[in-house]
Design a protein around this motif. Sequence first.
Motif, short mmCIF file in Angstrom:
data_model
loop_
_atom_site.label_atom_id
_atom_site.label_comp_id
_atom_site.label_asym_id
_atom_site.label_seq_id
_atom_site.Cartn_x
_atom_site.Cartn_y
_atom_site.Cartn_z
N MET A 62 0.84 -1.19 0.00
CA MET A 62 0.00 0.00 0.00
C MET A 62 0.89 1.25 0.00
N GLN A 63 0.53 2.20 -0.85
CA GLN A 63 1.33 3.39 -1.00
C GLN A 63 0.92 4.44 0.04
N GLU A 64 1.91 5.05 0.69
CA GLU A 64 1.65 6.07 1.69
C GLU A 64 1.23 7.37 0.99
N ILE A 65 0.19 8.01 1.51
CA ILE A 65 -0.33 9.25 0.97
C ILE A 65 0.07 10.39 1.91
N LEU A 66 0.59 11.47 1.33
CA LEU A 66 1.10 12.59 2.11
C LEU A 66 0.39 13.89 1.74
N GLN A 67 0.26 14.76 2.72
CA GLN A 67 -0.22 16.12 2.48
C GLN A 67 1.00 17.02 2.32
N LEU A 68 1.09 17.69 1.20
CA LEU A 68 2.21 18.60 0.97
C LEU A 68 1.84 20.01 1.36
N ASP A 69 2.82 20.74 1.83
CA ASP A 69 2.64 22.15 2.17
C ASP A 69 2.78 22.96 0.88
N MET A 70 1.66 23.13 0.19
CA MET A 70 1.69 23.80 -1.11
C MET A 70 1.99 25.29 -0.98
N VAL A 71 1.72 25.88 0.18
CA VAL A 71 2.09 27.29 0.40
C VAL A 71 3.60 27.42 0.37
N LYS A 72 4.28 26.51 1.06
CA LYS A 72 5.75 26.54 1.08
C LYS A 72 6.30 26.25 -0.32
N ILE A 73 5.73 25.27 -0.99
CA ILE A 73 6.19 24.93 -2.34
C ILE A 73 6.00 26.14 -3.25
N LYS A 74 4.87 26.81 -3.14
CA LYS A 74 4.61 27.99 -3.95
C LYS A 74 5.65 29.08 -3.68
N GLU A 75 6.00 29.28 -2.40
CA GLU A 75 7.02 30.26 -2.04
C GLU A 75 8.37 29.91 -2.67
N LEU A 76 8.73 28.63 -2.60
CA LEU A 76 10.01 28.19 -3.16
C LEU A 76 10.05 28.33 -4.67
N VAL A 77 8.93 28.03 -5.31
CA VAL A 77 8.83 28.19 -6.77
C VAL A 77 8.96 29.67 -7.12
N TYR A 78 8.29 30.51 -6.37
CA TYR A 78 8.32 31.96 -6.60
C TYR A 78 9.74 32.50 -6.41
N GLN A 79 10.44 32.05 -5.35
CA GLN A 79 11.81 32.50 -5.09
C GLN A 79 12.75 32.15 -6.23
N ARG A 80 12.48 31.03 -6.88
CA ARG A 80 13.34 30.58 -7.98
C ARG A 80 12.91 31.19 -9.32
N LEU A 81 11.81 31.96 -9.29
CA LEU A 81 11.26 32.57 -10.51
C LEU A 81 10.85 31.51 -11.52
N TRP A 82 10.28 30.41 -11.00
CA TRP A 82 9.81 29.33 -11.85
C TRP A 82 8.30 29.44 -12.01
N THR A 83 7.79 28.75 -13.00
CA THR A 83 6.35 28.56 -13.14
C THR A 83 6.02 27.16 -12.63
N TRP A 84 4.73 26.87 -12.49
CA TRP A 84 4.33 25.51 -12.11
C TRP A 84 4.78 24.52 -13.19
N ASN A 85 4.73 24.95 -14.44
CA ASN A 85 5.19 24.08 -15.53
C ASN A 85 6.66 23.74 -15.39
N GLU A 86 7.47 24.72 -15.01
CA GLU A 86 8.90 24.46 -14.84
C GLU A 86 9.14 23.49 -13.68
N LEU A 87 8.41 23.66 -12.59
CA LEU A 87 8.55 22.73 -11.47
C LEU A 87 8.18 21.33 -11.91
N ALA A 88 7.07 21.21 -12.62
CA ALA A 88 6.63 19.89 -13.09
C ALA A 88 7.70 19.25 -13.96
N LYS A 89 8.26 20.02 -14.87
CA LYS A 89 9.29 19.49 -15.77
C LYS A 89 10.54 19.06 -15.00
#
Length: 77
Positions: free
Chosen positions: A1-28
């Motif tokens: 059985m695969q473990e399911i996790l809740q991610l802190d998307m606010v923190k992820i959004k901040e980190l993406v923003y700091q790197r000047l990335w888009t969601w598409n760039e993060l996905a890639k």
Amino acid sequence: MQEILQLDMVKIKELVYQRLWTWNELAKKANISTNTIYALQSHRRNASRRTAYKIAKALDISPCEIIQGGDSNEEQA
């Protein structure tokens, strides 16, 4: 059985923003679909351990930094 996790998307959004990335760039960089990123952001989906690891690796951080409840300083409900 695969473990399911809740991610802190606010923190992820901040980190993406700091790197000047888009969601598409993060996905890639994380080698996951953009749809997965949007589903996680809108809380329609939780992350698997593998997805959390891929996102953390793309952001060059430890997975515990983006998993809700992974930070020992975070308040417990």
